[in-house]
Design a protein around this motif. Structure first.
Motif, PDB file in Angstrom:
ATOM      1  N   GLN A   1       2.518 -11.208  10.398  1.00 10.68           N
ATOM      2  CA  GLN A   1       2.354 -11.807  10.463  1.00 10.68           C
ATOM      3  C   GLN A   1       1.959 -13.245   8.987  1.00 10.68           C
ATOM      4  O   GLN A   1       2.732 -13.982   8.975  1.00 10.68           O
ATOM      5  N   ALA A   2       0.395 -13.486   8.648  1.00 11.96           N
ATOM      6  CA  ALA A   2      -0.156 -13.813   8.379  1.00 11.96           C
ATOM      7  C   ALA A   2       0.521 -13.891   6.970  1.00 11.96           C
ATOM      8  O   ALA A   2       0.718 -14.818   5.854  1.00 11.96           O
TER       9      ALA A   2
ATOM     10  N   ARG B   1      11.898  -6.771   8.279  1.00 15.23           N
ATOM     11  CA  ARG B   1      12.532  -5.751   9.247  1.00 15.23           C
ATOM     12  C   ARG B   1      13.425  -5.268   9.259  1.00 15.23           C
ATOM     13  O   ARG B   1      13.542  -4.155  10.496  1.00 15.23           O
TER      14      ARG B   1
ATOM     15  N   ASP C   1      12.386  -7.306   3.515  1.00 18.68           N
ATOM     16  CA  ASP C   1      13.709  -8.060   4.509  1.00 18.68           C
ATOM     17  C   ASP C   1      14.676  -8.420   3.971  1.00 18.68           C
ATOM     18  O   ASP C   1      15.152  -8.658   2.412  1.00 18.68           O
TER      19      ASP C   1
ATOM     20  N   ASP D   1       3.658 -12.407   6.015  1.00 24.12           N
ATOM     21  CA  ASP D   1       4.701 -12.535   5.338  1.00 24.12           C
ATOM     22  C   ASP D   1       5.572 -12.403   3.886  1.00 24.12           C
ATOM     23  O   ASP D   1       5.812 -13.493   3.851  1.00 24.12           O
TER      24      ASP D   1
ATOM     25  N   THR E   1      -1.781  -8.295  -1.831  1.00 28.16           N
ATOM     26  CA  THR E   1      -0.189  -8.589  -2.304  1.00 28.16           C
ATOM     27  C   THR E   1      -0.199  -9.309  -3.574  1.00 28.16           C
ATOM     28  O   THR E   1      -1.342  -9.913  -4.207  1.00 28.16           O
TER      29      THR E   1
ATOM     30  N   ASP F   1       7.931 -10.317   1.409  1.00 27.07           N
ATOM     31  CA  ASP F   1       9.673 -10.110   1.451  1.00 27.07           C
ATOM     32  C   ASP F   1       9.634  -8.273   1.268  1.00 27.07           C
ATOM     33  O   ASP F   1      10.951  -8.291   2.069  1.00 27.07           O
TER      34      ASP F   1
ATOM     35  N   ARG G   1       6.750 -12.061  -2.887  1.00 25.77           N
ATOM     36  CA  ARG G   1       5.782 -11.257  -2.498  1.00 25.77           C
ATOM     37  C   ARG G   1       5.962 -10.218  -1.601  1.00 25.77           C
ATOM     38  O   ARG G   1       6.857  -9.221  -0.914  1.00 25.77           O
TER      39      ARG G   1
ATOM     40  N   LEU H   1       9.022 -10.371  12.912  1.00 24.39           N
ATOM     41  CA  LEU H   1       8.954 -10.302  10.990  1.00 24.39           C
ATOM     42  C   LEU H   1       9.511 -10.620  10.520  1.00 24.39           C
ATOM     43  O   LEU H   1      11.159 -10.210  10.102  1.00 24.39           O
ATOM     44  N   ARG H   2      10.197 -11.340   9.417  1.00 23.94           N
ATOM     45  CA  ARG H   2      11.225 -11.345   8.001  1.00 23.94           C
ATOM     46  C   ARG H   2      11.366  -9.759   7.732  1.00 23.94           C
ATOM     47  O   ARG H   2      12.778  -9.643   7.514  1.00 23.94           O
TER      48      ARG H   2
ATOM     49  N   ASP I   1       2.577 -12.104  -5.546  1.00 21.43           N
ATOM     50  CA  ASP I   1       3.163 -13.526  -5.773  1.00 21.43           C
ATOM     51  C   ASP I   1       3.810 -13.383  -6.906  1.00 21.43           C
ATOM     52  O   ASP I   1       3.631 -13.440  -8.222  1.00 21.43           O
TER      53      ASP I   1
END
Length: 336
Positions: free
Chosen positions: A47-48, A84, A103, A50, A331, A52, A2, A81-82, A333
């Motif tokens: 967070q929602a 980061r 990430d 999420d 976003t 990459d 994503r 957060l992933r 995907d």
């Protein structure tokens, strides 16, 4: 995978010079929203999503006394957060950087600008200058990016990608004192914006000719049919970047929808309060993909709180999207 693009209004005001979050009850740059409220809202939205990787438009300032990378990584750590790790490209003096937050367990990413400083080149490096005749007066004008696009060389596993984050020039007639001056400034700004996007399209052509998997994303401050000056120039800057005539195309379904329709209901990625108190919705943010990526079953989503049922039905997320920024994330995907 994503990938997202998100223009965060006044993100810079949420951090002190050391990159720490203010997180206070003082007003943020957002109308009637405190710094703590905007920070919490952004944390919930990130967070929602999420994602990459997120191309952040209007990211925190990087300058002699401030470090946007530190600020973003502090924000990511605060909310767990992933995504980061942050990278910023050519910095600018507007306090609005373009940054990529990602990430590192999924993506490797480095700022990797191409092009050179030759002003005679059709696609010089984005921190250089482009010489072009903007108004057909036989004199070359100097075009610069106030916010040079961020070029990322990325890898997910063994698969390589090129990302370009964009914040194109606004067409708004800032500083105009009357209608005639507003029209003159608007036309001048549109000329510069079109020149920027021609420059960007030349870079896109280089990547497509090389067979790169390319994603171009960000806030273009433009879209098909957005204002009357488009008739004067014949097309929008979005059409230039997507590719016209025999050019290899980029694709964004929201742009394609508007280009194919021109009238009727249109998707929107931003919501601005007007002087009379009503709101204006506009499609300004895009995620454009190269032909090979279009074949990989991509799915786009605009996180508009009133247009997407999942965002609307989730009351905390809906309120967070409205408090966080005047733009909403987009976003993409991809199934790799």
């Amino acid at each position: 995978m994503r990938i997202a693009t998100y223009n965060v209004e006044w993100f810079n005001t949420l951090f002190d010079d050391a990159g720490a979050l203010h997180n206070s009850d003082e007003w943020s740059g957002r109308w009637n929203v405190t710094r703590a409220q905007q920070t919490a809202a952004l944390g919930l939205v990130f967070q929602a999503m999420d994602a990459d990787g997120i191309m952040i438009i209007e990211a925190p300032d990087s300058s002699r006394n401030r470090d946007g990378v530190t600020a973003l990584e502090t924000f990511a750590a605060h909310f767990g957060l992933r995504a980061r790790k942050a990278v910023i490209g050519f910095t600018n003096d507007t306090q609005q950087e373009i940054a990529f937050l990602y990430d590192p367990d999924v993506i490797t990413a480095v700022h990797n600008p191409i092009g050179d400083l030759d002003v005679e080149s059709p696609a010089p490096r984005f921190d250089a200058e482009l010489r072009v005749d903007l108004d057909s007066d036989a004199a070359l004008d100097v075009v610069r990016w106030s916010k040079p696009p961020l070029e990322i060389a990325a890898k997910v596993g063994e698969k390589a990608f090129r990302f370009i984050g964009v914040h194109a020039k606004s067409k708004a007639p800032h500083g105009a004192r009357n209608d005639a001056e507003a029209a003159r400034i608007s036309i001048q700004n549109r000329r510069k914006q079109l020149a920027q996007c021609i420059w960007l399209r030349q870079r896109v052509n280089q990547h497509l000719d090389a067979g790169d998997d390319l994603i171009v994303m960000g806030d273009f401050n433009d879209g098909p049919g957005l204002d009357e000056f488009e008739k004067l120039f014949g097309h929008s800057s979005i059409e230039i970047v997507l590719g016209e005539e025999n050019a290899a195309p980029l694709y964004d379904p929201h742009a394609a929808l508007v280009l194919g329709r021109r009238i009727g209901v249109a998707p929107a990625t931003s919501r601005f309060k007007q002087r009379n108190g009503t709101y204006l919705n506009a499609l300004l943010d895009y995620v454009m993909v190269s032909p090979n990526l279009r074949k990989m079953d991509p799915n786009w989503q605009i996180w508009h709180p009133f247009d997407h049922p999942a965002c609307y039905d989730n009351l905390p997320l809906r309120e967070a999207l409205l408090a966080a920024s005047d733009h909403f994330p987009v976003t993409l995907d991809l199934t790799l």
